[in-house]
Design a protein around this motif. Structure first.
Motif, PDB file in Angstrom:
ATOM      1  N   PRO A  86       0.808  -1.223   0.000  1.00  0.00           N
ATOM      2  CA  PRO A  86       0.000   0.000   0.000  1.00  0.00           C
ATOM      3  C   PRO A  86       0.839   1.271   0.000  1.00  0.00           C
ATOM      4  O   PRO A  86       0.433   2.288  -0.570  1.00  0.00           O
ATOM      5  CB  PRO A  86      -0.786  -0.109   1.314  1.00  0.00           C
ATOM      6  N   LEU A  87       2.028   1.210   0.610  1.00  0.00           N
ATOM      7  CA  LEU A  87       2.854   2.415   0.711  1.00  0.00           C
ATOM      8  C   LEU A  87       3.630   2.689  -0.570  1.00  0.00           C
ATOM      9  O   LEU A  87       3.724   3.830  -1.014  1.00  0.00           O
ATOM     10  CB  LEU A  87       3.811   2.233   1.883  1.00  0.00           C
ATOM     11  N   PHE A  88       4.217   1.631  -1.166  1.00  0.00           N
ATOM     12  CA  PHE A  88       5.159   1.830  -2.275  1.00  0.00           C
ATOM     13  C   PHE A  88       4.625   1.383  -3.620  1.00  0.00           C
ATOM     14  O   PHE A  88       5.182   1.766  -4.642  1.00  0.00           O
ATOM     15  CB  PHE A  88       6.463   1.041  -2.026  1.00  0.00           C
ATOM     16  N   HIS A  89       3.626   0.500  -3.669  1.00  0.00           N
ATOM     17  CA  HIS A  89       3.144  -0.120  -4.907  1.00  0.00           C
ATOM     18  C   HIS A  89       4.257  -0.889  -5.605  1.00  0.00           C
ATOM     19  O   HIS A  89       4.344  -0.904  -6.822  1.00  0.00           O
ATOM     20  CB  HIS A  89       2.547   0.916  -5.857  1.00  0.00           C
ATOM     21  N   ILE A  90       5.177  -1.496  -4.830  1.00  0.00           N
ATOM     22  CA  ILE A  90       6.252  -2.307  -5.402  1.00  0.00           C
ATOM     23  C   ILE A  90       6.131  -3.700  -4.810  1.00  0.00           C
ATOM     24  O   ILE A  90       6.160  -3.848  -3.585  1.00  0.00           O
ATOM     25  CB  ILE A  90       7.636  -1.714  -5.062  1.00  0.00           C
ATOM     26  N   PRO A  91       5.956  -4.734  -5.647  1.00  0.00           N
ATOM     27  CA  PRO A  91       5.718  -6.063  -5.076  1.00  0.00           C
ATOM     28  C   PRO A  91       6.935  -6.719  -4.435  1.00  0.00           C
ATOM     29  O   PRO A  91       6.770  -7.575  -3.580  1.00  0.00           O
ATOM     30  CB  PRO A  91       5.220  -6.888  -6.273  1.00  0.00           C
ATOM     31  N   ASN A  92       8.164  -6.349  -4.860  1.00  0.00           N
ATOM     32  CA  ASN A  92       9.333  -7.034  -4.309  1.00  0.00           C
ATOM     33  C   ASN A  92       9.693  -6.420  -2.955  1.00  0.00           C
ATOM     34  O   ASN A  92      10.250  -5.320  -2.878  1.00  0.00           O
ATOM     35  CB  ASN A  92      10.503  -6.921  -5.289  1.00  0.00           C
ATOM     36  N   VAL A  93       9.378  -7.158  -1.887  1.00  0.00           N
ATOM     37  CA  VAL A  93       9.581  -6.610  -0.545  1.00  0.00           C
ATOM     38  C   VAL A  93      11.058  -6.375  -0.272  1.00  0.00           C
ATOM     39  O   VAL A  93      11.430  -5.435   0.420  1.00  0.00           O
ATOM     40  CB  VAL A  93       8.981  -7.559   0.512  1.00  0.00           C
ATOM     41  N   VAL A  94      11.921  -7.255  -0.844  1.00  0.00           N
ATOM     42  CA  VAL A  94      13.352  -7.136  -0.570  1.00  0.00           C
ATOM     43  C   VAL A  94      13.867  -5.785  -1.078  1.00  0.00           C
ATOM     44  O   VAL A  94      14.637  -5.100  -0.395  1.00  0.00           O
ATOM     45  CB  VAL A  94      14.115  -8.313  -1.220  1.00  0.00           C
ATOM     46  N   THR A  95      13.412  -5.377  -2.275  1.00  0.00           N
ATOM     47  CA  THR A  95      13.837  -4.078  -2.801  1.00  0.00           C
ATOM     48  C   THR A  95      13.354  -2.941  -1.905  1.00  0.00           C
ATOM     49  O   THR A  95      14.096  -1.989  -1.637  1.00  0.00           O
ATOM     50  CB  THR A  95      13.292  -3.885  -4.224  1.00  0.00           C
ATOM     51  N   ASN A  96      12.096  -3.045  -1.446  1.00  0.00           N
ATOM     52  CA  ASN A  96      11.572  -2.003  -0.571  1.00  0.00           C
ATOM     53  C   ASN A  96      12.425  -1.839   0.672  1.00  0.00           C
ATOM     54  O   ASN A  96      12.793  -0.732   1.060  1.00  0.00           O
ATOM     55  CB  ASN A  96      10.147  -2.352  -0.118  1.00  0.00           C
ATOM     56  N   VAL A  97      12.705  -2.986   1.319  1.00  0.00           N
ATOM     57  CA  VAL A  97      13.460  -2.914   2.576  1.00  0.00           C
ATOM     58  C   VAL A  97      14.880  -2.421   2.305  1.00  0.00           C
ATOM     59  O   VAL A  97      15.424  -1.600   3.040  1.00  0.00           O
ATOM     60  CB  VAL A  97      13.469  -4.289   3.280  1.00  0.00           C
ATOM     61  N   LEU A  98      15.464  -2.923   1.184  1.00  0.00           N
ATOM     62  CA  LEU A  98      16.856  -2.578   0.861  1.00  0.00           C
ATOM     63  C   LEU A  98      17.013  -1.087   0.614  1.00  0.00           C
ATOM     64  O   LEU A  98      17.923  -0.447   1.130  1.00  0.00           O
ATOM     65  CB  LEU A  98      17.266  -3.358  -0.387  1.00  0.00           C
ATOM     66  N   ALA A  99      16.099  -0.509  -0.205  1.00  0.00           N
ATOM     67  CA  ALA A  99      16.327   0.859  -0.662  1.00  0.00           C
ATOM     68  C   ALA A  99      15.622   1.887   0.194  1.00  0.00           C
ATOM     69  O   ALA A  99      16.075   3.022   0.270  1.00  0.00           O
ATOM     70  CB  ALA A  99      15.883   0.996  -2.111  1.00  0.00           C
ATOM     71  N   SER A 100      14.515   1.516   0.820  1.00  0.00           N
ATOM     72  CA  SER A 100      13.768   2.546   1.524  1.00  0.00           C
ATOM     73  C   SER A 100      13.788   2.389   3.040  1.00  0.00           C
ATOM     74  O   SER A 100      14.237   3.280   3.745  1.00  0.00           O
ATOM     75  CB  SER A 100      12.325   2.565   1.036  1.00  0.00           C
ATOM     76  N   TYR A 101      13.305   1.233   3.543  1.00  0.00           N
ATOM     77  CA  TYR A 101      13.267   1.067   4.997  1.00  0.00           C
ATOM     78  C   TYR A 101      14.674   1.103   5.586  1.00  0.00           C
ATOM     79  O   TYR A 101      14.899   1.635   6.657  1.00  0.00           O
ATOM     80  CB  TYR A 101      12.626  -0.268   5.370  1.00  0.00           C
ATOM     81  N   ARG A 102      15.613   0.457   4.897  1.00  0.00           N
ATOM     82  CA  ARG A 102      16.980   0.360   5.427  1.00  0.00           C
ATOM     83  C   ARG A 102      17.965   1.011   4.477  1.00  0.00           C
ATOM     84  O   ARG A 102      19.026   0.454   4.172  1.00  0.00           O
ATOM     85  CB  ARG A 102      17.326  -1.114   5.668  1.00  0.00           C
TER      86      ARG A 102
END
Lengths: 134, 140, 197
Positions: free
Chosen positions: C132-148
């Protein structure tokens, strides 16, 4: 029977520890620097496998969202940590290799015992020079 | 081995597709497995393959050493500069939310830029390592 | 269940490869085996659902790493100089530490247990919130580039620093091509003048 079952269930952890100790054994007992570096990378990748084992959820799938509800996903956090650690591991391994190449250029040997012998000789000479100066 | 026509033709045919595959991994990393780290290594692998078959000098003409060194720093600059940009736009360091009006578009933009920085640095470092090792001349 | 047995088989294969790495003396064989080790590890990562990690391990671990080792072996002797003597005390040390660690491993949560503490802290939040926040299905990319993102920035800087270190160690400067050519000329002239005298 139950002990055999628990060994099989924890087989990943046991093998990881065996690999880790094999890497440690290579690092301690071998004289050759290249083999030491390979041992170091075995140690390193055993830790990687340990992290990924901790992130596994049985019946789960890769953490790429499918949109289907009630899908179980594995834990993405260890994946992120290890993904970056692998690249950093290779870069640091290359730094070690560069040091080994330069050591071979300077001393004509990459065996630890020979280099230590050279260092002891140098140390004696330096000490003698210091004594002479005093 | 270098005179063998099979290696030459196959490596020439493969060079382009490997780079395109690397770019696919780079920009499709949001939807499937992949991202900057893998893409950088794959693109570097294309150049390494070319240099194994055709020799180091020809690859150095294609991708000069100084150029590689600059790309290495440029990737880190892109990554760190994204953080500076978000500070200038009034958010915390590496917070992508002020980049666009809708938050998911902003996050997507930030993630693509950051992954591009990662890809550039990893590509240049891997190629630079290969250049350094294979171009090394011992003093004797 | 098939997944489990494939995992057991592959991870036992790693032990065999490591055994031969310990036994062999030829350095090229050892480097080739360590490439095989990385490829097997990549297969294990796919089996344990870590596709991104497997991708990286296959590209970096078995590709670039092996090539760098081989490139470095060009300047080094290809055999171990003297046979490594079997050293009892280091084997004993490793076995003792290993037994202690295995004893501790039995109190870890079982392999694949969904109720393990590691899966209950932030991971559910990453999986549920990120789409819902990023509209990106690959969670690993989300965590890699944004959360962490900070973590990744640090890692990129480490890779960059290691690259600079290797280039400086092996070429003496980061602008190697420019200086190396000018360095070589006077040396050749000196040798020529020595021959003349």
């Amino acid at each position: 029977m139950s002990s055999l079952y628990s060994v099989l269930l924890n087989w990943n952890y046991i093998v990881v520890i065996m690999l880790m100790m094999a890497g440690l054994y290579i690092i301690i007992s071998n004289q050759n620097f290249i083999k030491k570096l390979v041992g170091l990378s075995i140690f390193q990748s055993s830790v990687f496998i340990f992290y990924i084992s901790l992130g596994k959820v049985s019946g789960g799938t890769a953490p790429i969202l499918t949109g289907v509800s009630d899908t179980v996903y594995s834990n993405p956090l260890p994946h992120v940590l290890i993904l970056t650690a692998i690249v950093v591991g290779v870069a640091t391994n290359a730094l070690g290799l560069a040091l080994v190449v330069r050591i071979h250029e300077a001393f004509d040997s990459i065996e630890e015992k020979k280099l230590l012998a050279l260092k002891i000789e140098d140390g004696h000479q330096e000490n003698e020079q210091k004594d002479n100066k005093l | 081995m270098r005179e063998n026509p099979v290696f030459k033709i196959v490596s020439k045919i493969l060079f382009g597709p490997i780079i395109i595959y690397g770019l696919y991994v780079q920009f499709h990393g949001d939807y499937g497995p992949g991202g900057g780290f893998q893409a950088g290594v794959i693109v570097a692998a294309a150049f390494i393959l070319y240099s194994i078959i055709f020799g180091l000098e020809r690859v150095r003409k294609l991708m000069p050493v100084i150029f590689v060194n600059y790309i290495m720093a440029l990737g880190v600059l892109v990554f760190a500069g994204t953080g500076i940009a978000s500070i200038i736009l009034g958010a915390n360091y590496l917070d992508y939310s002020p980049f666009a009006y809708k938050i998911y578009k902003a996050q997507h933009l930030g993630i693509i830029v950051v992954e591009l920085g990662v890809g550039l640095t990893v590509f240049a470092v891997m190629l630079g390592l290969f250049y350094a090792f294979s171009g090394f001349k011992p003093k004797k | 269940m098939v997944e489990f047995w494939v995992n057991v088989f592959l991870i036992s294969l790693l032990v065999v490869i490591t055994f031969y790495i310990i036994r062999l003396k030829s350095l090229i064989a050892i480097v080739a085996l360590s490439g095989a080790y990385s490829l097997t590890a990549a297969a294990i990562f796919v089996n344990m659902d870590a596709v991104d990690v497997a991708f990286t391990e296959a590209a970096v671990g078995s590709g670039i790493s092996t090539i760098l080792f081989l490139a470095a072996l060009r300047y080094l002797p290809l055999e171990e100089a003297h046979h490594t003597r079997f050293s009892g005390w280091s084997l004993t040390l490793c076995i003792i530490v290993g037994l202690m660690l295995i004893n501790a491993a039995f109190s870890l949560p079982d392999f694949g247990d969904p109720g393990a503490p590691a899966h209950l802290h932030v991971a559910p939040r990453y999986i549920e919130e990120s789409y819902p926040l990023f509209h990106i299905p690959n969670v690993v990319t989300n965590v890699l580039a944004s959360y962490r993102g900070f973590d990744t920035l640090g890692e990129v800087v480490v890779v960059f620093t290691a690259g600079i270190g290797v280039i400086i160690l092996l070429t003496g400067s980061t602008l190697s091509m420019r200086f190396r050519k000018s360095e070589n000329l006077p040396v050749q002239n000196k040798e020529a003048s020595k021959k003349e005298t």
